[in-house]
Design an enzyme around this catalytic site. Structure first.
Site, PDB file in Angstrom:
ATOM      1  N   HIS A  77     -10.112   2.096  -1.435  1.00 15.84           N
ATOM      2  CA  HIS A  77      -9.657   1.223  -0.353  1.00 15.84           C
ATOM      3  C   HIS A  77      -8.320   0.617  -0.724  1.00 15.84           C
ATOM      4  O   HIS A  77      -8.050   0.343  -1.902  1.00 15.84           O
ATOM      5  CB  HIS A  77     -10.703   0.153   0.001  1.00 15.84           C
ATOM      6  CG  HIS A  77     -11.111  -0.763  -1.106  1.00 15.84           C
ATOM      7  ND1 HIS A  77     -10.363  -1.846  -1.505  1.00 15.84           N
ATOM      8  CD2 HIS A  77     -12.211  -0.771  -1.911  1.00 15.84           C
ATOM      9  CE1 HIS A  77     -10.978  -2.481  -2.477  1.00 15.84           C
ATOM     10  NE2 HIS A  77     -12.112  -1.845  -2.762  1.00 15.84           N
ATOM     11  N   ASP A  79      -7.050  -2.231   0.719  1.00 16.36           N
ATOM     12  CA  ASP A  79      -6.988  -3.690   0.826  1.00 16.36           C
ATOM     13  C   ASP A  79      -7.501  -4.362  -0.441  1.00 16.36           C
ATOM     14  O   ASP A  79      -8.281  -3.785  -1.208  1.00 16.36           O
ATOM     15  CB  ASP A  79      -7.753  -4.190   2.064  1.00 16.36           C
ATOM     16  CG  ASP A  79      -9.226  -3.796   2.077  1.00 16.36           C
ATOM     17  OD1 ASP A  79      -9.561  -2.688   1.622  1.00 16.36           O
ATOM     18  OD2 ASP A  79     -10.057  -4.617   2.520  1.00 16.36           O
ATOM     19  N   ASP A 114      -9.619  -3.601  -8.729  1.00 12.67           N
ATOM     20  CA  ASP A 114     -10.361  -3.370  -7.469  1.00 12.67           C
ATOM     21  C   ASP A 114      -9.397  -3.129  -6.340  1.00 12.67           C
ATOM     22  O   ASP A 114      -9.000  -4.059  -5.665  1.00 12.67           O
ATOM     23  CB  ASP A 114     -11.244  -4.603  -7.212  1.00 12.67           C
ATOM     24  CG  ASP A 114     -12.074  -4.472  -5.959  1.00 12.67           C
ATOM     25  OD1 ASP A 114     -12.234  -3.353  -5.456  1.00 12.67           O
ATOM     26  OD2 ASP A 114     -12.560  -5.511  -5.466  1.00 12.67           O
ATOM     27  N   GLU A 148     -12.143  -2.359   3.439  1.00 12.54           N
ATOM     28  CA  GLU A 148     -13.426  -2.348   2.725  1.00 12.54           C
ATOM     29  C   GLU A 148     -13.856  -3.764   2.375  1.00 12.54           C
ATOM     30  O   GLU A 148     -15.034  -4.106   2.429  1.00 12.54           O
ATOM     31  CB  GLU A 148     -13.309  -1.506   1.435  1.00 12.54           C
ATOM     32  CG  GLU A 148     -14.640  -1.254   0.737  1.00 12.54           C
ATOM     33  CD  GLU A 148     -15.154  -2.419  -0.106  1.00 12.54           C
ATOM     34  OE1 GLU A 148     -16.381  -2.513  -0.296  1.00 12.54           O
ATOM     35  OE2 GLU A 148     -14.334  -3.248  -0.569  1.00 12.54           O
ATOM     36  N   GLU A 149     -12.884  -4.593   2.029  1.00 16.10           N
ATOM     37  CA  GLU A 149     -13.206  -5.943   1.554  1.00 16.10           C
ATOM     38  C   GLU A 149     -13.775  -6.843   2.650  1.00 16.10           C
ATOM     39  O   GLU A 149     -14.303  -7.909   2.358  1.00 16.10           O
ATOM     40  CB  GLU A 149     -11.973  -6.605   0.921  1.00 16.10           C
ATOM     41  CG  GLU A 149     -11.467  -5.909  -0.345  1.00 16.10           C
ATOM     42  CD  GLU A 149     -12.420  -6.029  -1.533  1.00 16.10           C
ATOM     43  OE1 GLU A 149     -13.518  -6.569  -1.372  1.00 16.10           O
ATOM     44  OE2 GLU A 149     -12.055  -5.553  -2.618  1.00 16.10           O
ATOM     45  N   GLU A 176     -15.569   3.749  -5.748  1.00 12.63           N
ATOM     46  CA  GLU A 176     -15.283   2.726  -6.748  1.00 12.63           C
ATOM     47  C   GLU A 176     -16.501   2.345  -7.600  1.00 12.63           C
ATOM     48  O   GLU A 176     -17.648   2.465  -7.181  1.00 12.63           O
ATOM     49  CB  GLU A 176     -14.747   1.460  -6.086  1.00 12.63           C
ATOM     50  CG  GLU A 176     -15.735   0.730  -5.205  1.00 12.63           C
ATOM     51  CD  GLU A 176     -15.091  -0.430  -4.462  1.00 12.63           C
ATOM     52  OE1 GLU A 176     -14.447  -1.289  -5.108  1.00 12.63           O
ATOM     53  OE2 GLU A 176     -15.228  -0.491  -3.236  1.00 12.63           O
ATOM     54  N   HIS A 376     -11.929  -9.571  -7.867  1.00 14.18           N
ATOM     55  CA  HIS A 376     -11.964 -10.774  -7.018  1.00 14.18           C
ATOM     56  C   HIS A 376     -11.668 -12.057  -7.813  1.00 14.18           C
ATOM     57  O   HIS A 376     -11.788 -13.151  -7.268  1.00 14.18           O
ATOM     58  CB  HIS A 376     -13.300 -10.931  -6.277  1.00 14.18           C
ATOM     59  CG  HIS A 376     -13.610  -9.814  -5.331  1.00 14.18           C
ATOM     60  ND1 HIS A 376     -14.478  -9.950  -4.271  1.00 14.18           N
ATOM     61  CD2 HIS A 376     -13.171  -8.538  -5.274  1.00 14.18           C
ATOM     62  CE1 HIS A 376     -14.569  -8.798  -3.619  1.00 14.18           C
ATOM     63  NE2 HIS A 376     -13.786  -7.934  -4.214  1.00 14.18           N
TER      64      HIS A 376
HETATM   65  C1  FME Z   1     -21.326  -4.761   3.231  1.00 11.62           C
HETATM   66  S1  FME Z   1     -19.869  -5.422   3.732  1.00 11.62           S
HETATM   67  C2  FME Z   1     -19.291  -6.295   2.351  1.00 11.62           C
HETATM   68  C3  FME Z   1     -18.419  -5.581   1.450  1.00 11.62           C
HETATM   69  C4  FME Z   1     -17.913  -6.364   0.300  1.00 11.62           C
HETATM   70  N1  FME Z   1     -17.313  -5.452  -0.606  1.00 11.62           N
HETATM   71  C5  FME Z   1     -16.698  -5.812  -1.741  1.00 11.62           C
HETATM   72  O1  FME Z   1     -16.703  -6.917  -2.204  1.00 11.62           O
HETATM   73  C6  FME Z   1     -19.058  -7.150  -0.344  1.00 11.62           C
HETATM   74  O2  FME Z   1     -19.182  -8.339  -0.060  1.00 11.62           O
HETATM   75  O3  FME Z   1     -19.844  -6.603  -1.134  1.00 11.62           O
HETATM   76 ZN    ZN Z   2     -13.508  -2.577  -4.168  1.00  9.94          ZN
HETATM   77 ZN    ZN Z   3     -13.630  -5.878  -3.841  1.00  7.72          ZN
END
Ligand code: FME
Ligand code: ZN
Ligand code: ZN
Length: 407
Positions: A77, A79, A114, A148-149, A176, A376
């Site tokens: 991803h 983003d 990430d 994706e985030e 990932e 994050h």
């Molecule tokens: C299922 S939608 C959420 C996607 C998000 N992905 C990465 O952090 C997460 O909170 O896990």
């Molecule tokens: Zn990721």
């Molecule tokens: Zn992430």
């Protein structure tokens, strides 16, 4: 702080890291410009699909000798998550290259772990393979996807329903993972279901000085406590070894976190409404339906309404044995690098869920080992040597996957 000895691959990686593809307003346009340049240098065709305007799905394709075979997707991803700039030692979007021990460097940037490192490793590995004149059997698609985030609603979730996606004829999807502070490579073969659930209490309003009957506080607080009891049970379970004596990881249990609270208009007014949101991640080792019934019954017992803001009912896992034709070649590459494998369920959400639910095998990996987990987090970084080693790993993995099960 770049110096003369900086490899060209690292310069390209840092160029990608400098693009502010940060939520909530990611600069995808600059990603597309960057990826167009990469595709041109690789001599490979690139396509940009948009299920939603301004949310590009970018695919660079390296056609194989047997293009009719199911293909291999190398997914990342574009983003990245927001930053608290004041907590960073360097600007999170300047991708500083800071010398550390043994001639190595830290590359410090939001998205370095990430997961721009993966996207950049894919591109660099393909660059090397092409320069070596290698020809692969299956077609490879290097996919760069948006959002994706924030749940992929305008990204892969929509794209996998299109004819354009079907035409990719995906046979295997590499996605990932998460860095490992230890030695092994963490291999994610499934992921927990993400549920964001809002529970709402409606009660009697009135003056804050009285004993009003049936108030929102009386309904919602005992419910929250019951949810926190389940949380504690799961936390204890995490610290209990499995029957075979091995340690449980987050993906093996269900987490529950109170993330939002909303109530009240004024200090002396008992409100008529209060709501609480829990971020719940359900392990694929339990029945999702049973767990849903459990929390819905608990809400009903406390007179609360339930609203699933995010819900997945799939708990698909990818097999990590010889029944999956891509597994053995994958495992063999890691053996050849002398890298141990630790199989896990991904604790968070990833784009793999859209592909696994179609029955297509997906594995999630990060090339990062012996490194703190900083996704994050503030001051996210990778070592330059991690990136260089990562390129080497993918340079072996890509042909292994592209030639898996072929003659
Ligand atoms: C299922 S939608 C959420 C996607 C998000 N992905 C990465 O952090 C997460 O909170 O896990
Ligand atoms: Zn990721
Ligand atoms: Zn992430």
């Amino acid at each position: 702080m770049a110096s003369d000895n900086e490899p060209e691959s690292v310069k390209r990686f840092r160029e990608y890291l400098r693009i502010k593809s940060v939520q909530p307003k990611p600069d995808y346009e600059s990603c597309v410009v960057f990826l167009n340049k990469q595709a041109e240098e690789l001599g490979l065709p690139i396509k940009v699909y948009e299920c939603v305007k301004g949310k590009p799905i970018v695919i660079i394709t390296w056609e194989g000798k047997q293009p009719e075979l199911p293909t291999v997707v190398l997914n990342s991803h574009m983003d990245v998550v927001p930053v608290f700039p004041e907590e960073w030692e360097y600007d999170p979007f300047s991708a500083e290259r800071v010398p550390i021990d043994n001639g190595d460097y830290k590359i410090i940037a939001r998205g370095s772990q990430d997961m721009k490192i993966c996207g950049s490793c894919y591109l660099e590995a393909v660059r090397k393979l092409k320069a070596q004149g290698v020809k692969l059997e299956r077609t490879i698609h290097i996919a760069f996807v948006p959002d994706e985030e924030i749940g992929s609603v305008d990204g892969l979730e929509k794209f996998v329903k299109t004819e354009d996606y079907a035409k990719l004829n995906v046979g295997f999807f590499l996605d990932e993972g998460i860095a490992n502070p230890g030695d092994d490579l963490r291999v994610f073969y499934g992921e927990r279901a993400t549920w964001w659930v809002e529970f709402t209490a409606i009660g009697n309003a009135g003056h804050g000085s009285q004993f009003i009957e049936n108030t929102v506080g009386e309904k919602i607080v005992p419910f929250m406590n019951r949810m926190l009891d389940i949380r504690k049970e799961q936390q204890d379970l995490l610290n209990t070894p499995k029957s075979d004596g091995t340690k449980r990881t987050l993906g093996d249990v269900t987490t529950i976190n109170l993330t939002m609270l909303n109530a009240g208009v004024q200090a002396n007014v008992v409100p008529k409404k209060a709501s609480v949101v829990f971020d719940i991640r359900v392990t694929p080792h339990i029945s999702l339906n049973e767990f849903r019934t459990k929390i819905e019954s608990l809400a009903a017992e406390h007179g609360l309404e339930v609203n699933f803001k995010q819900y997945n009912d799939q708990a698909c896992v990818t097999s990590t044995d010889e029944t999956n034709p891509f597994w053995v070649p994958f495992e063999n590459v890691l053996k050849s690098f002398n890298i141990g494998i630790f199989k896990e369920v991904f604790p968070a959400g990833s784009d793999s869920r859209f592909i696994r639910s179609q029955g297509i095998p997906c594995l999630g990996i990060s090339p990062l080992r012996n490194l703190p987990v900083l996704l994050h987090d503030h001051n996210e970084y990778v070592r330059e040597s991690d990136f260089i080693e990562g390129i080497k790993l993918y340079t072996s993995l890509i042909p292994a996957l592209a030639n898996a099960g072929t003659k």
